[in-house]
Motif scaffolding. Structure first.
Motif, short mmCIF file in Angstrom:
data_model
loop_
_atom_site.label_atom_id
_atom_site.label_comp_id
_atom_site.label_asym_id
_atom_site.label_seq_id
_atom_site.Cartn_x
_atom_site.Cartn_y
_atom_site.Cartn_z
N UNK A 212 0.89 -1.26 0.04
CA UNK A 212 -0.03 0.09 -0.14
C UNK A 212 0.78 1.42 0.01
N UNK A 213 0.38 2.25 -0.96
CA UNK A 213 1.13 3.49 -0.81
C UNK A 213 0.95 4.19 0.54
N UNK A 214 2.05 4.33 1.16
CA UNK A 214 1.94 5.10 2.32
C UNK A 214 2.65 6.48 2.30
N UNK A 231 10.70 2.03 -0.95
CA UNK A 231 10.18 1.72 -2.38
C UNK A 231 9.02 1.39 -2.58
N UNK A 232 8.70 0.24 -1.95
CA UNK A 232 7.52 -0.42 -2.12
C UNK A 232 6.42 0.10 -1.57
N UNK A 236 2.69 6.82 -6.51
CA UNK A 236 2.99 7.02 -7.93
C UNK A 236 3.70 8.33 -7.97
N UNK A 237 4.82 8.14 -8.78
CA UNK A 237 5.87 9.25 -9.12
C UNK A 237 6.53 9.87 -7.97
N UNK A 238 6.44 9.33 -6.77
CA UNK A 238 7.19 9.82 -5.75
C UNK A 238 8.54 9.51 -5.90
N UNK A 256 9.44 -3.40 -9.51
CA UNK A 256 7.96 -3.15 -9.52
C UNK A 256 7.73 -1.79 -9.38
N UNK A 257 8.30 -1.11 -8.27
CA UNK A 257 7.86 0.01 -7.84
C UNK A 257 8.02 1.04 -9.06
#
Length: 331
Positions: A212-214, A231-232, A236-238, A256-257
């Motif tokens: 999950x993008x935290x 990284x995981x 997006x685009x961070x 993957x990231x």
């Protein structure tokens, strides 16, 4: 002329050792500009060099200290005149040339930066390489389109010099900061500096290649499993800025990231930064940090005599915040 007092590192038939010594000016490594050093600072790299725990110096003997701030004694270039207040970070100090744990430094003028008008040498060294690293990370992330709306910035190694200054800097630049630290006893102080949340190290770890993008992005001082986990969990685009390897130099991650979320991994190498970029970073730091604020941060002071104990504390994980080294400076 008074002898130069320096914390000098040797590695010869008598072994690896460091001590305070008296030198003459002609014993210093060459450079077209001579600086009277008022203050230096202590960074993790200095602790490694001063104890021999890391291969930092490329020749011996050399004076320790990768930072210095003071005033010009003489320079071969009209760019600087005697009395100008200046600083040097990285640039070969305590690697290929004599460093800042010395009452004088000689170095090429291209490596010398004027101290912003709002600060004195002590304030410049509260920042030093640690602050410069945090500033370089912020600049590179913003150049790669990092924005506060993308989510909070995770900052690991939060109680160290880079981590602490990065929390303050990103907060003052308008970002929400989630500090990550194994020293939860300092959580309240980290919140006072600018952390919205203080997370444990374990709470950010994951064994998933994408989770999950935290976080909108991150500045990582730790490396290894922590860097892979950040990284995981980056949106997006961070951007994830990597500037340390306290827990290891290996990176067990997948692509993957990068190819699913467009995450960017940015390397932050402060020591050899080009001069034009150095000047931009120091301008950025001066924009967000005035002298009064810098003096309010958790900073302690030592002299050359106190360096061995500071190194021991830092390498054993017992240090907090920044340590400035008074060489010849006055308040």
């Amino acid at each position: 002329m008074s002898p130069i007092r320096a914390y000098r590192i040797h590695n010869d038939e008598r072994g690896y050792r460091a001590a305070i010594e008296s030198l003459s000016s002609n014993e210093l490594t060459a450079g077209d500009t001579r600086i009277a050093v008022d203050f230096s600072s202590v960074n993790y790299k200095d602790a490694l060099a001063g104890t021999g725990r890391g291969k930092i110096l490329r020749q011996y003997p050399l004076n320790g200290g990768i930072d210095c701030a003071g005033h010009i004694i003489e320079s071969a270039t009209p760019q600087f005149k005697p009395g100008d207040t200046v600083l040097v970070t990285g640039s070969g100090l305590s690697e290929t040339v004599d460093g800042g744990y010395s009452s004088q430094v000689r170095i090429d003028h291209h490596q010398v930066i004027r101290i912003p008008e709002a600060w004195g040498p002590r304030e410049a060294m509260i920042l030093g390489t640690a602050g410069f690293t945090a500033g370089l990370a912020l600049l590179r992330m913003q150049e790669n389109r990092q924005h506060p709306d993308m989510g909070p910035i995770a900052i690991t190694g939060a109680t160290g010099g880079v981590g602490m200054l990065a929390i303050a800097l990103f907060h003052r630049a308008g970002y929400r900061v989630h500090a990550v630290s194994g020293k939860q006893e300092h959580a309240e102080l980290l919140r006072q500096i600018g952390a919205e949340v203080v997370l444990t190290r374990e709470s950010v770890l994951t064994d998933k290649s994408m989770d999950k993008a935290r976080f909108g992005g991150a500045l990582d001082n730790v490396g290894g499993q922590t860097l892979a986990a950040l990284l995981a969990q980056t949106a997006p685009y961070g951007n994830v800025a990597s500037c340390g390897l306290v827990s290891g130099q290996d990176l067990a991650a997948t692509v993957m990231p990068f190819i699913i979320r467009g995450v960017s991994l940015l390397g932050i190498a402060s020591a050899g930064t080009e001069r034009d970029l150095r000047e931009r970073v120091w301008q950025l730091l001066a924009r967000y940090f005035d002298a009064e604020y810098l003096r309010s941060l958790p900073v302690r002071e030592t002299g050359l005599e106190g360096l061995p104990e500071v190194f021991s504390q830092m390498l054993s994980g017992r240090s907090f915040g920044r340590v400035v080294v008074r060489i010849c400076g006055k308040d």
